[in-house]
Design a protein around this motif. Structure first.
Motif, short mmCIF file in Angstrom:
data_model
loop_
_atom_site.label_atom_id
_atom_site.label_comp_id
_atom_site.label_asym_id
_atom_site.label_seq_id
_atom_site.Cartn_x
_atom_site.Cartn_y
_atom_site.Cartn_z
N SER A 327 -16.68 -7.13 3.25
CA SER A 327 -15.55 -6.92 2.34
C SER A 327 -15.96 -5.97 1.22
O SER A 327 -17.13 -5.66 1.04
CB SER A 327 -15.10 -8.26 1.77
N SER A 330 -12.44 -4.68 -5.49
CA SER A 330 -11.20 -3.94 -5.74
C SER A 330 -11.47 -2.50 -6.17
O SER A 330 -10.78 -1.57 -5.74
CB SER A 330 -10.36 -4.66 -6.79
N LYS A 333 -12.55 -0.38 -3.17
CA LYS A 333 -11.42 -0.03 -2.30
C LYS A 333 -10.66 1.18 -2.86
O LYS A 333 -10.37 2.14 -2.14
CB LYS A 333 -10.47 -1.23 -2.17
N VAL A 334 -10.35 1.11 -4.15
CA VAL A 334 -9.59 2.19 -4.78
C VAL A 334 -10.37 3.50 -4.72
O VAL A 334 -9.82 4.55 -4.36
CB VAL A 334 -9.23 1.83 -6.23
N GLN A 336 -12.89 4.41 -2.69
CA GLN A 336 -13.05 4.91 -1.32
C GLN A 336 -11.77 5.58 -0.83
O GLN A 336 -11.81 6.65 -0.20
CB GLN A 336 -13.44 3.77 -0.38
N LEU A 337 -10.63 4.97 -1.12
CA LEU A 337 -9.36 5.59 -0.75
C LEU A 337 -9.18 6.92 -1.46
O LEU A 337 -8.81 7.93 -0.85
CB LEU A 337 -8.20 4.66 -1.11
N SER A 358 -3.53 4.72 -4.35
CA SER A 358 -4.72 4.02 -3.91
C SER A 358 -4.74 2.58 -4.43
O SER A 358 -5.08 1.64 -3.71
CB SER A 358 -5.98 4.76 -4.38
N LYS A 359 -4.34 2.39 -5.68
CA LYS A 359 -4.30 1.05 -6.25
C LYS A 359 -3.29 0.17 -5.54
O LYS A 359 -3.58 -0.98 -5.18
CB LYS A 359 -3.98 1.12 -7.74
N SER A 362 -4.30 -0.64 -1.82
CA SER A 362 -5.45 -1.55 -1.71
C SER A 362 -5.08 -2.99 -2.01
O SER A 362 -5.80 -3.91 -1.64
CB SER A 362 -6.57 -1.09 -2.64
N ARG A 363 -3.95 -3.21 -2.69
CA ARG A 363 -3.51 -4.57 -2.99
C ARG A 363 -2.75 -5.21 -1.83
O ARG A 363 -2.62 -6.43 -1.77
CB ARG A 363 -2.61 -4.57 -4.23
N LEU A 367 -8.59 -3.53 3.70
CA LEU A 367 -9.58 -2.46 3.65
C LEU A 367 -10.95 -3.12 3.69
O LEU A 367 -11.21 -4.04 2.92
CB LEU A 367 -9.46 -1.63 2.38
N PHE A 395 -7.76 -9.94 1.90
CA PHE A 395 -7.76 -8.60 1.32
C PHE A 395 -6.88 -8.53 0.07
O PHE A 395 -6.96 -7.58 -0.67
CB PHE A 395 -7.22 -7.58 2.34
#
Length: 398
Positions: A327, A330, A333-334, A336-337, A358-359, A362-363, A367, A395
């Motif tokens: 995993s 947060s 994730k943002v 990387q996107l 992206s935010k 990712s919610r 991802l 996620f």
């Protein structure tokens, strides 16, 4: 019927300007300097003359012959399109195939084609444009009854110099400048490509190039204005390869050389997962769900689809000597996107649009990171991660 909006023709020191008033001032529209022909066109539009009559007025005023008509006609249509893109005029019959402008453009279908990508509708115009249309063959559509969002005009000549521009991006391979009304893109190492100019609302695009330019190059360069239009319409492009699994699109992203194509090939070979796109995926929202739209750009893979699919999730690949999924926090994730998006990032506003996307994504979408080898066990490990996220919904960010 073409309607003139809230602009007034004013002469300042004998120089003609269109000055905004009323709602156009509220919309932060700026004054526009005209040349002599521009004044002639504006006066004709203000008098609600048909375009045929305005064209004839120009020919008569400058004592031009019938042999000049095609060139004057092209300049007239270009001026009309520019005025539309600047919201100076509105073509109220845009969707009516009987309108003057549409009738003229449909008289010679070999000089334009239209294509549709997800919610985006785009028209390309230019001489001998058929070879370029081949690259969009699976996305072509008749545009008579649908509003065009972006007009791209290809011109086989060098442009006039634009002054008062500022540099946004400068590298050895690309130069992007900004003016008060457009973005200018130059590719210094491409001698047949002179310049591209994109209106800031992405509605109007001019490509200046040599007539010898390769259609495949134009196909790839057109991606620039499409990326900007997509961003404005809240669609974003992610550098990734994709497959279809359980009726959803799963995207595998990572820096060049991390094995995106290899990984999707493993899925296709050992899990019988259909390919979607080998290099690039466009993501947008439809009915409150993220959708991966079919689009023609796919790198060198030649793998793409015209179909749209719900987005299942995104897996970020890392090369390793073992197969292990994990995993992500947060912020990971943002970031990387954000790093993998190829949507324009030329200005602060564009950065904020990419960041917001992206935010939000990712919610709502799974991802995770996958350290993997180039073996069939890698796709089974990724599948385990996908099934885990689908079952546990871990996620989501609270």
């Amino acid at each position: 019927m073409i309607q003139c909006n809230s602009f007034e023709l004013v002469y300042l020191r004998k120089i003609p300007y269109l000055i905004p008033y009323g709602q156009q001032t509220a919309n932060l529209q700026k004054s526009i300097r005209l040349n002599e022909t521009g004044v002639l066109i504006w006066n004709g539009l203000s008098q609600k003359k048909p375009l045929d009559q305005i064209l004839q007025d120009i020919l008569n005023t400058y004592e031009l012959s019938e042999s000049d008509r095609p060139f004057v006609q092209e300049d007239l249509y270009e001026t009309i399109a520019q005025l539309e893109s600047l919201h100076v005029i509105t073509n109220s019959d845009e969707s009516d195939p009987k309108s003057d402008l549409t009738k003229k453009r449909t008289n010679d279908k070999e000089k334009y084609f239209s294509f549709c990508i997800g919610p985006l509708t785009i028209r390309c115009e230019g001489q001998n444009i058929s070879p370029l249309s081949i690259f969009f063959k699976d996305f072509l559509y008749p545009d008579q009854n649908q509003k065009i969002m972006q007009h791209i005009i290809i011109k086989d000549r060098k442009p006039e110099t634009i002054h008062n521009s500022s540099v946004l991006v400068s590298r050895a391979d690309i130069l992007i400048k900004e003016t008060s009304y457009c973005y200018c893109i130059c590719l210094p190492d491409q001698t047949d490509f002179y310049e591209m100019r994109i209106a800031k609302d992405a509605s109007f695009v001019e490509i200046f190039c040599a007539h010898t330019i390769e259609p495949e190059f134009l196909f790839h360069i057109i991606r620039f204005p499409v990326l900007l239009l997509a961003q404005i319409k809240k669609c974003f492009f992610l550098h990734s390869a994709s497959i279809l699994f359980q009726e959803k699109a799963w995207l595998f992203s990572g820096s060049s050389g991390t094995g995106k194509s290899t990984h999707t090939r493993l899925w296709h070979t050992f899990l019988d997962a259909p390919y979607l796109n080998g290099d690039l995926n466009m993501i947008g929202m439809k009915n409150d769900h993220y959708i991966v739209y079919g689009q023609p750009w796919c790198g060198t893979s030649k793998i793409y689809t015209t179909a749209d699919h719900p987005l299942g999730g995104i897996v970020f690949l890392k090369q390793s000597d073992k197969n292990h999924w994990q995993s992500m926090t947060s912020d990971q994730k943002v970031l990387q996107l954000l790093y993998r998006l190829i949507s324009p990032n030329w200005t602060k506003d564009m950065l904020h649009k990419n960041m917001h996307f992206s935010k939000m994504l990712s919610r709502k979408i799974p991802l995770f990171s996958l350290e993997c080898t180039a073996t069939k066990e890698a796709c089974y490990t990724a599948k385990d991660g996908i099934l885990f996220y689908q079952k546990n919904k871990t996620f989501r960010i609270i």
